[in-house]
Design an enzyme around this catalytic site. Structure first.
Site, mmCIF file in Angstrom:
data_model
loop_
_atom_site.group_PDB
_atom_site.id
_atom_site.type_symbol
_atom_site.label_atom_id
_atom_site.label_comp_id
_atom_site.label_asym_id
_atom_site.label_seq_id
_atom_site.Cartn_x
_atom_site.Cartn_y
_atom_site.Cartn_z
ATOM 1 N N ARG A 150 0.944 -1.139 0.113
ATOM 2 C CA ARG A 150 0.080 -0.070 0.052
ATOM 3 C C ARG A 150 1.095 1.349 0.099
ATOM 4 O O ARG A 150 0.604 2.077 -0.894
ATOM 5 C CB ARG A 150 -0.946 0.001 1.225
ATOM 6 C CG ARG A 150 -2.108 -0.816 1.115
ATOM 7 C CD ARG A 150 -2.441 -1.201 2.471
ATOM 8 N NE ARG A 150 -1.478 -2.281 2.621
ATOM 9 C CZ ARG A 150 -1.693 -3.644 2.299
ATOM 10 N NH1 ARG A 150 -2.752 -3.831 1.549
ATOM 11 N NH2 ARG A 150 -0.949 -4.470 2.572
ATOM 12 N N THR A 151 1.707 1.374 0.998
ATOM 13 C CA THR A 151 2.435 2.706 1.078
ATOM 14 C C THR A 151 3.167 2.945 -0.155
ATOM 15 O O THR A 151 3.274 4.092 -0.681
ATOM 16 C CB THR A 151 3.328 2.387 2.512
ATOM 17 O OG1 THR A 151 2.617 2.131 3.266
ATOM 18 C CG2 THR A 151 4.008 3.900 2.895
ATOM 19 N N LYS A 203 26.508 -3.508 0.222
ATOM 20 C CA LYS A 203 27.975 -3.779 0.208
ATOM 21 C C LYS A 203 28.321 -3.001 1.442
ATOM 22 O O LYS A 203 29.342 -2.793 1.857
ATOM 23 C CB LYS A 203 28.645 -2.898 -0.790
ATOM 24 C CG LYS A 203 28.138 -3.403 -2.390
ATOM 25 C CD LYS A 203 28.633 -2.305 -3.332
ATOM 26 C CE LYS A 203 28.147 -2.742 -4.678
ATOM 27 N NZ LYS A 203 28.119 -1.311 -5.821
ATOM 28 N N ARG A 226 11.131 3.771 4.001
ATOM 29 C CA ARG A 226 10.675 2.556 5.031
ATOM 30 C C ARG A 226 11.890 2.023 5.489
ATOM 31 O O ARG A 226 12.954 1.243 4.774
ATOM 32 C CB ARG A 226 9.635 1.781 4.499
ATOM 33 C CG ARG A 226 9.329 0.625 5.359
ATOM 34 C CD ARG A 226 7.876 -0.245 5.021
ATOM 35 N NE ARG A 226 6.636 0.629 5.130
ATOM 36 C CZ ARG A 226 5.700 -0.110 5.059
ATOM 37 N NH1 ARG A 226 5.497 -1.454 4.806
ATOM 38 N NH2 ARG A 226 4.536 0.940 5.316
ATOM 39 N N HIS A 259 4.174 5.806 11.653
ATOM 40 C CA HIS A 259 4.109 5.564 10.354
ATOM 41 C C HIS A 259 3.078 6.799 9.998
ATOM 42 O O HIS A 259 1.819 6.565 9.858
ATOM 43 C CB HIS A 259 3.375 4.088 9.905
ATOM 44 C CG HIS A 259 3.018 3.798 8.742
ATOM 45 N ND1 HIS A 259 3.448 4.570 7.635
ATOM 46 C CD2 HIS A 259 2.746 2.683 8.113
ATOM 47 C CE1 HIS A 259 3.046 4.007 6.390
ATOM 48 N NE2 HIS A 259 2.562 2.899 6.540
HETATM 49 N N1 CP Z 1 -0.522 -0.156 5.858
HETATM 50 C C1 CP Z 1 0.912 -0.231 5.233
HETATM 51 O O1 CP Z 1 1.648 0.110 5.433
HETATM 52 O O2 CP Z 1 0.726 -1.381 4.197
HETATM 53 P P1 CP Z 1 2.012 -1.721 3.552
HETATM 54 O O3 CP Z 1 2.940 -2.196 4.596
HETATM 55 O O4 CP Z 1 1.481 -2.547 2.469
HETATM 56 O O5 CP Z 1 2.594 -0.464 2.992
#
Ligand code: CP
Length: 647
Positions: free
Chosen positions: A57-58, A86, A107, A135
């Protein structure tokens, strides 16, 4: 156009009017997408997506959002196929990629990683999830949908269910709901409570707290229960009331008039050490939970992916909004990018003040206690950084890691100029503030660390010798003989000495074993205070093997047992030994952790008011210096409160 340096590391980086503005933009983009309208808001801009952890999603909604706005996207499909494989640091990766893109979406599995990237990259960093910390853009999607469904955020009651400990979406959401004036009911799966550092921050900065209930209690509330009691077993709830409410008289609270949303989360298995994962105990949310009269109007939310905690039967219920939450990812993230462009054009946004970090001029610098803190992984260039936190326990100086926000509870503080250390209590707070201001605060996690750093207790009473050089030499020989008699295969023995005196004793034991048996066990020094928890071979630089070996840990004195426990943790991070045994020159008999030495040089009973200190000649000096070896016992005067001579 270069985007202004506006990082979204935490949801707290956005003021409430800014979030409202993003929602207004998102409403507009949702309508434009509906109409199929082409847009060029981000034309000429490039966004880089750096995902060190999986995402559907993100990542895809950010990339879709940038494409929909007429911008471009670059990415590394798999960070393990980038120069990270590396050994490139996060700081360098962020700095390099900011030369190729105007905006980085990151992320990362480690807590505080986004803060590090934000400090090193000249372009904006958007945190797409850092370890179990935050998040923030998921929260924007959550709030956007909640507001759409309920018409407001203020005054709503949201039940947060599942893994509230490691669920980063929950942490950002809690901060935001608190600011918008919503009510929270926490419904953690057993052992997965909201972490203390989140509760402490809410209490200190927002004067906000909430109740914790079980899923059964939540269902009772939904069905009409009249009184809601704070869960007496939740220690952080206690912490919030310490000193104000007797533990057996916790207040009953009015249950909410209605529940407006259930926010379900999956178990974050990837953040849990194997045996702690108990998927069998995990919450399962199904249509029955929506039957109570207080839940009739509640929406069901989930950041997704789901892994069994949310029944598929709910998908057809109009109150299930989790797919809309995921779909909102595109217009909301379009809005965030457009808002960054808007802010850049307006060029009037002041950075949010975050308070002063403590400068530790004095060695040793403290390290963050959170094993998943980014400072544990990027230690070659990144020093741990702390701020003073709100005091809850009078006997502990609370520091907060500036990267992962976890609390470091300091029991021993020192003054770098006078080289005195003190057991902390609240009477010292004023002095500590003064030492912070002058850059002379030192902190220690044990008396042993303070003494090995050359600090003396603030008040010391008379001392006397408890072992002389001959007694120490004979105790070392005796422990060597005990090892030889005890282990079935001496060739499989390796010795690990805890830096610094334990390492010296380890070498002496090795030499004694070699002289008696002809077998010279590999020997290493283990530094429990080094951020990387190093184990260094003392036999000429070869790699020191742990796997399958019969390890003997050596230390000079066991007081609390924490040092040995930490040494064992470091050892196990290196490999699985066949066995671990413990040799100590002096055993004090009583300790906080259940560790019992196998080989002991001398027993000296514990007392709260005295300390044993071992003094040894350095390893490469001749026998004459060893004549000065000795172990001393001295009394520690408890009146360590007013450091009149500290300055
Ligand atoms: N909700 C969410 O962060 O989904 P993903 O891990 O698929 O990005």
């Amino acid at each position: 156009m270069r985007l202004g340096k506006i990082d979204i590391v935490s949801i707290e980086d956005l003021a409430l009017p800014e979030i409202e503005r993003i929602f207004t933009l998102a409403d507009g983009f949702a309508a434009a997408l509906e109409r199929g309208e082409p847009l060029a808001v981000a034309s000429g801009l490039i966004m880089a997506t750096l995902f060190y952890e999986p995402s559907t999603r993100t990542r895809l909604s950010f990339e879709s959002a940038m494409h929909r706005l007429g911008g471009a996207v670059i990415s590394s499909a798999d960070m393990n196929a980038s120069s990270v494989a590396k050994g490139e640091s996060l700081a360098d990766t962020a700095r390099i990629v900011s030369g190729y893109a105007d905006l980085i979406v990151l992320r990362h599995p480690h807590d505080g990683a986004a803060r590090v990237a934000a400090e090193y990259a000249p372009c904006p960093i958007i945190n797409a999830g850092d370890g179990s910390r935050e998040h923030p853009t998921q929260t924007l999607c959550d709030l956007f949908i909640l507001r759409r469904k309920k018409g407001k955020l203020k005054g709503l009651t949201v039940a947060l269910c599942g893994d509230l400990k490691f669920g980063r979406t929950v942490h950002s959401l809690i901060y935001a709901l608190a600011r918008f004036g919503a009510n929270i009911v926490a419904v953690p799966t057993a052992g997965m409570d909201v972490p203390d550092y989140v509760l402490e921050r809410l209490a200190a900065e927002r004067h906000y707290s909430f109740s914790t209930v079980t899923m059964d209690e939540l269902k009772s509330i939904a069905g009409g229960l009249d009184a809601l009691y704070l869960t007496p077993s939740a220690p952080h709830q206690m912490a919030l009331f310490t000193g104000e409410v007797p533990l057996d008289k916790l207040p009953a609270a009015e249950p909410p008039a209605s529940l407006d949303a259930f926010y379900i989360t999956r178990l974050q298995k990837e953040r849990i050490a194997g045996k702690d994962a108990r998927p069998g105990d995990y919450v399962r949310f199904d249509a029955r939970a929506l039957k109570g009269h207080r839940a009739q109007e509640a929406v069901v939310m989930h950041p997704l992916p789901r892994t069994g905690e949310l029944a598929y039967e709910l998908d057809s219920d109009p109150r299930a909004v989790y797919f809309e939450q995921a779909a909102a990812g595109v217009p909301v993230r379009m809005a965030l990018i457009a808002w960054l462009i808007e802010q850049t054009r307006a060029a009037r946004r002041a950075p949010i003040a975050t308070g002063e970090n403590i400068r530790f001029k004095a060695e040793p610098s403290p390290r963050c206690a959170n094993p998943n803190c980014i400072t544990r992984f990027e230690g070659t260039y990144l020093a741990a950084r702390f701020k003073l936190a709100r005091a809850v326990d009078r006997g502990v100086l609370p520091l907060r890691c500036d990267f992962c926000e976890r609390e470091l509870r300091v029991e021993f503080v020192g003054h770098a100029r006078s080289h005195r250390y003190y057991r902390y209590d609240e009477n010292l707070y004023g002095y500590v503030r003064q030492w912070i201001a002058e850059g002379s605060l030192a902190v220690f996690d044990s008396v042993k660390q303070a003494e090995e750093s050359g600090y003396e207790p603030y008040k010391r009473g008379p001392q006397r010798e408890v072992m002389n050089a001959d007694e120490i030499a004979s105790a070392v020989d005796s422990m060597a003989a005990q090892v030889i008699a005890d282990v079935p295969d001496l060739t499989n023995v390796s010795i690990v000495g805890v830096v610094s005196h334990g390492a010296m004793l380890a070498m002496r034991m090795r030499d004694s074993i070699a002289a008696r048996s002809g077998v010279r066990p590999p020997t290493a020094a283990l530094d429990v205070y080094n951020p990387a928890g190093t184990i260094v071979a003392l036999d000429g630089g070869e790699v020191f093997a742990v796997e399958g070996r019969a390890i003997v840990i050596v230390d000079d004195v066991i007081n609390s047992g924490w040092t040995v426990q930490r040494a064992m943790t470091t050892l196990w991070q290196r490999g699985r030994p066949a066995s671990v045994k413990l040799a100590v020159l002096i055993d004090r008999g009583h300790r906080a952790v259940p560790i019992r030495p196998n080989y002991v040089g001398k027993n000296i009973p514990t007392s709260r008011t005295d300390r044993v200190q071992v003094r040894l000649a350095p390893p490469d000096t001749d026998g004459k210096h060893r004549l000065h070896d000795r172990a001393m016992i001295y009394s520690m005067l408890e009146a360590m409160k007013a450091p009149e001579s500290a300055g």
